[in-house]
Design a protein around this motif. Structure first.
Motif, PDB file in Angstrom:
ATOM      1  N   SER A 232      96.695  22.684  20.838  1.00 13.44           N
ATOM      2  CA  SER A 232      97.968  22.783  20.142  1.00 13.44           C
ATOM      3  C   SER A 232      98.874  23.773  20.869  1.00 13.44           C
ATOM      4  N   GLY A 233     100.151  23.527  20.730  1.00 14.51           N
ATOM      5  CA  GLY A 233     101.106  24.406  21.400  1.00 14.51           C
ATOM      6  C   GLY A 233     102.320  23.621  21.835  1.00 14.51           C
ATOM      7  N   GLU A 234     103.194  24.308  22.530  1.00  8.67           N
ATOM      8  CA  GLU A 234     104.426  23.683  22.986  1.00  8.67           C
ATOM      9  C   GLU A 234     104.259  23.325  24.458  1.00  8.67           C
ATOM     10  N   TYR A 235     104.670  22.120  24.812  1.00 10.62           N
ATOM     11  CA  TYR A 235     104.488  21.648  26.184  1.00 10.62           C
ATOM     12  C   TYR A 235     105.821  21.269  26.825  1.00 10.62           C
ATOM     13  N   LEU A 416     101.358  23.702  29.178  1.00  9.18           N
ATOM     14  CA  LEU A 416     101.381  24.473  27.935  1.00  9.18           C
ATOM     15  C   LEU A 416     102.224  25.719  28.172  1.00  9.18           C
ATOM     16  N   ALA A 419     102.726  32.109  26.101  1.00  6.58           N
ATOM     17  CA  ALA A 419     103.406  33.165  25.348  1.00  6.58           C
ATOM     18  C   ALA A 419     103.707  34.289  26.333  1.00  6.58           C
TER      19      ALA A 419
ATOM     20  N   GLU B 338     105.984  19.612  20.790  1.00  9.88           N
ATOM     21  CA  GLU B 338     105.014  20.449  20.088  1.00  9.88           C
ATOM     22  C   GLU B 338     103.772  19.615  19.796  1.00  9.88           C
TER      23      GLU B 338
END
Lengths: 623, 340
Positions: A232-235, A416, A419, B338
């Motif tokens: 999961s996460g922003e790509y 990905l 952060a 997302e």
């Protein structure tokens, strides 16, 4: 009477868009990739374009292609061969049909198969009529004429309308693979907002292509590739060149040093210069130099002044920069040299991939001139590798070569987004105080007094009172750093420089080993961008119930500490490389392992099938 | 950082403890002395001063200056100095090079540094010979020069360095010589004051491989009749009694005349600040060799935007408009999606 439309769920598909270099194939492929990325597919892309900006239209030399592999599971390559070829003209068909498997789909722009087009592509007969495509599922679609027709209603001239036919193709393929239309329509509006007529023509062409699939009763089946299981996460879908650029900016931020890029435009490295030149709010200085030597020279000057200094280039530029890199070795200044490798020698194949600059990076300078060399394995990984190259350069006060290549540079993969707080910290300790005593007994600065742990020399930047010193290409006295012609000292300094580089600790210090069951007897060892193909080849072996390990190296100098021991644990070591066998020389020389090489110099990456066949050739009956 | 007054220094403060290793009698000594004794008067700090050089006899210069310094590779000093000066506008950057270094192997970098107008002071020691490689002809050697590599005479037409610099759009171009410390210092001072790229050709005697090549014009007894001093606001005149002058002919060419033989008003008044480089170029071509009366001084000194200033203005503009760079924002300049 309407024909019943069915939908088939497939786990992956490889689509190749091919046409003239003016046909917008890169854009089309890129859009299809973006829509698929947003749907959550895993993907890998391979833009394949000619060196000429506009090679003679309609000829094989002018074919520009974009291949994208989308899947519902993790993949590591752009796919050996397309399942669907979209050919905008006969040349696009001819250049790609040979790699297609029987039974695969070919969609052609039927309007461009006139005699003139066929002749330019070198077809004696029309392949659509002569039965030569009988093994394939061929769809003849009048893309140009429909596009012109739908645009005419919007008042667009036929000649301008014709240029929108790539959006027709995109619309059709979007329909075929059940991709939503809104993202593309929104994107067209944003991208071509300043030219409403072009936006209108592209939108109409795209819609017409989509509707054609739906209504023309030519296609009876649509295909669905569902999302792949991602962490999961922003790509974002990123190219190696963008990832490299962002890695450099991130390193500059993490180190708190301004980024300086000295560069001369060269394919396939220029996009790093382009990307960095846009990012001035980060304090990034980009200097488009008068030549390759000035590019690296300016970077060296900026490094002396306390910038994070970088130069970017490809093979021919590396040759020109060699002397300046040697100067940075002697002056022990931080400098990152990015070589986006392409096929050589000389101008070679400027837009095509090769991994043939490894030995020249390691040894291509006069004198004993040790330089750390890193090579990322995927487009996204260029980000971390660029940061690591900067960290090593800054920590050890040394030039570092980052070897990417044309495949990584232009290829994409979902990345990905990290952060910011998780990015590695880079500590900079500029010298601020004298560290020695002059013969006259006064506190003075010894620019070559080394850190006991890293063997790095102190970095004092101009503007620091009391630490005035002179660096240069003449041999320096150990510690004091004044010019020394003493032979004993030269040998000492030569060994110290080598020791410093050999002792570098990096994030790539551990060998990457993927030996699923732990008892494979054959290992495929690679470096750089061959990772994906090797990975896919090894997977195929495993899927057939046999065993093979994948070992990958990203630090070519120094090599991972335990690499030799790990390799000796395998009966057979195979090394596929996109060169005549450069890494294999290192492995054989350093570890006395009789590795076997697979070498390819065709300007394209390995296919998984080639790796698979190579492994099978060396796998014993019982393995 | 607290602002403190620039410390008072002497020549000794600007000299290193390194033994100077030019041949005894070399013109480089007098240039070194001129600069070392000038720097205390320029109001600059040692730690903010950097000497950058390439390769050649002249290029040993930084080792003798107690400042920051880089002795780099052949011909590349202007490029290296460009990176330093643009990224560190607070520094005072000097480039020291010879005629081979600057005009042969490094010709490309020289012209580009000049056209960009990077804030560096380029001092080119011109001895019209290759010294460090023991006496081959250079790109400024006179045609037909007999040297070790041209036993039958060189075939090369030489560069006129001042003409070259003006042609390369330099904003400051001057010439001086190693026999006149006061003239050197005045010229270096003006080069230093100029904001942008300054190019100074220094006629320098190589007493080993090209001895006396400039003595026809620079020897004390010849100076009055062979050197044409260029002084802003003054007529361009020379001679024991200023009896010669430079005038412009109808076709634009310059000519040395006896003042008595022409209308005195027709003698040109020097102005280095004229934007159009035509007259400066014509002056640089007044002499085609050291056998003719040769202008010295500042040929050209015009204001043009400096490269580093413009580069740094682009950075501050971007920061003012977009705010300081933010990595999280950067990573989202590509369309993102997302995954839950």
């Amino acid at each position: 009477m309407s024909v019943e439309m069915t939908t088939e769920k497939i786990d992956r598909v490889v689509v190749r868009f091919a046409g003239d270099s003016g046909d917008g194939m890169q854009l089309t492929g890129d859009r299809f990739t973006s829509i698929s990325a947003a749907l959550g597919n895993d993907l890998a892309t391979f833009p394949d374009y000619p060196a000429e900006i506009r090679a003679p239209a309609g000829t094989l030399a002018g074919v520009s292609a974009f291949q994208v592999h989308i899947s519902d599971h993790e993949i590591s390559t752009h796919g050996d061969a397309p399942n669907v070829l979209v050919a905008m003209n006969p040349a696009g068909l001819k250049a790609n049909i040979d790699v297609m498997e029987p039974g695969t789909m070919v969609i052609v722009n039927a309007d461009s198969f006139e005699e003139r087009d066929l002749t330019k592509a070198g077809y004696a007969a029309n392949p659509l009529n002569d039965g030569s495509l009988s093994a394939f599922s061929v769809f003849e679609v009048p893309m140009t004429s429909i596009t012109t027709e739908v645009c005419k209603e919007a008042g667009v001239k036929p000649r301008d309308a014709e240029r929108s036919k790539n959006f027709f193709a995109l619309g059709l393929v979007s329909w075929l693979f059940i991709r939503p239309t809104e993202p593309t329509i929104t994107w067209i509006a944003e991208r071509f907002g300043a030219k409403p007529q072009v936006a209108e023509a592209n939108t109409r062409a795209f819609r017409a292509g989509y509707d054609f699939g739906e209504t023309a009763e030519l296609f009876h089946q649509r295909y669905e590739v569902t999302a792949a299981p991602f962490a999961s996460g922003e790509y974002v879908n990123i190219t190696g060149n963008t990832a490299t650029s962002w890695g450099l900016i991130a390193a500059s931020q993490q180190a708190g040093l301004p980024l300086f890029l000295g560069s001369y435009p060269i394919t396939p490295a220029s996009d790093i210069l382009h990307e960095l030149s846009k990012r001035k709010e980060f304090g990034v200085r980009t200097f488009q130099a008068e030549d390759e030597i000035a590019g690296v020279g300016a970077a060296i000057g900026a490094a002396f002044g306390g910038s994070l200094a970088v130069t970017t280039t490809s093979g021919p530029g590396m040759d020109l920069k060699a002397e300046a890199i040697g100067l940075a070795v002697s002056m022990e200044l931080p400098l990152v040299i990015i070589d986006v490798q392409r096929a050589g020698p000389s101008t070679g194949l400027p837009t095509k991939v090769e991994q043939a600059d490894l030995l020249s990076s390691l040894y291509g300078r006069h004198g004993e001139s040790p330089v750390p060399v890193l090579a990322p394995k995927t487009p996204g990984e260029c980000f971390a590798a660029a940061i690591e190259a900067c960290r090593i350069a800054l920590t050890y006060r040394t030039p570092v070569i980052l070897l990417t290549d044309a495949y990584l540079a232009n290829g994409t993969e979902p990345w990905l987004v990290p952060a910011v707080e998780d990015l590695p910290k880079i500590d900079i300790d500029f010298a601020t105080e004298p560290n020695g005593t002059s013969p006259a007994g006064e506190p003075t600065f010894f620019p070559y007094l080394r850190n006991q742990e890293t063997n790095a020399r102190p970095w004092a930047v101009p503007g620091t009172p009391g630490l005035e010193h002179r660096l240069g290409g003449l041999e320096k006295a150990d510690g004091r750093g004044t010019v020394s012609y003493d032979g004993e000292n030269h040998e000492l300094m030569t060994n110290l420089r080598a020791k410093k580089v050999a002792g570098i600790k990096s994030i790539y210090g551990d060998t990457f080993v993927d030996d699923a069951t732990g008892d494979a007897t054959i290992a495929v060892l690679g470096w750089g961008s061959t990772y994906g193909a090797i990975n896919a080849g090894v997977q195929r072996i495993r899927e057939a119930g046999r065993k093979a390990a994948q070992i990958h190296v990203e630090s070519l100098n120094p090599l991972p500490e335990k690499l030799g021991d790990i390799l000796r644990g395998y009966t057979t070591v195979l090394i596929p490389e996109l060169n005549q066998g450069q890494f294999i020389k290192l492995i054989r020389e350093k570890y006395l392992i009789d590795a076997q090489g697979l070498n390819k110099m065709k300007g394209v990456p390995f296919q998984a099938a080639e790796i698979e066949a190579f492994i099978l050739q060396h796998l014993g009956e019982n393995q | 950082m607290t602002v403190t007054a620039v410390p008072i220094t002497t020549r000794k403060d600007w000299s290193t403890d390194q033994e100077v290793r030019w041949c005894p009698g070399c013109g480089d000594y007098s240039i070194l002395a001129a600069l070392q004794s000038l720097l205390p008067d320029l109001g600059v700090r040692r730690e903010n001063t950097v000497f950058v050089s390439g390769i050649g006899c002249a290029s040993r210069f930084p080792y003798y200056m107690n400042t920051y310094g880089l002795h780099t590779i052949h011909g590349r000093a202007p490029a290296i100095a460009t990176g330093l000066a643009t990224s560190r506008p607070d520094l005072d950057v000097w480039v020291i090079c010879g005629d081979g270094d600057a005009l042969s192997i490094g010709g490309n970098h020289l012209i580009h540094a000049l056209r960009r107008n990077v804030n560096v002071n380029i001092l080119m020691f011109n001895n019209q010979i290759y010294g460090l490689t023991k006496g081959q002809y250079s790109p400024t050697s006179e045609p037909g020069k007999i040297t070790k590599s041209t036993p039958f005479g060189s075939l090369d037409h030489p560069f006129n360095p001042v003409s070259l610099a003006i042609g390369a759009e330099a904003s400051f171009v001057a010439r001086t010589h190693d026999m006149d410390r006061a003239h050197m210092q005045e010229t270096f001072r003006r080069a230093h004051e100029h904001h942008g790229a300054s190019f100074v050709e220094v006629y320098q005697n190589c007493n080993v491989f090209n001895d006396g090549i400039f003595s026809t014009i620079t020897a004390k007894e010849n100076r009055a009749s062979m050197l044409i001093p260029l002084t802003d606001g003054e007529q361009i005149r020379f001679g024991e009694n200023r009896e010669f002058g430079v005038t412009q002919l109808g076709d634009g060419q310059l000519k040395v005349v006896e003042v008595a033989s022409v209308d005195e008003q027709s003698i040109l008044i020097h102005d280095s600040h004229v934007d159009n480089p035509a007259l400066a170029f014509a002056l640089s071509h007044l002499a085609t060799g050291v056998t003719m009366p040769t202008p010295i001084g500042v040929f050209r000194d015009v204001v043009r935007p400096e490269y580093g200033d413009q580069m740094n203005a682009q950075l501050s503009d971007a920061q003012a408009k977009r705010g300081a760079g933010d990595l999280a924002t950067l990573f989202r300049t590509l369309p993102s999606w997302e995954i839950e």
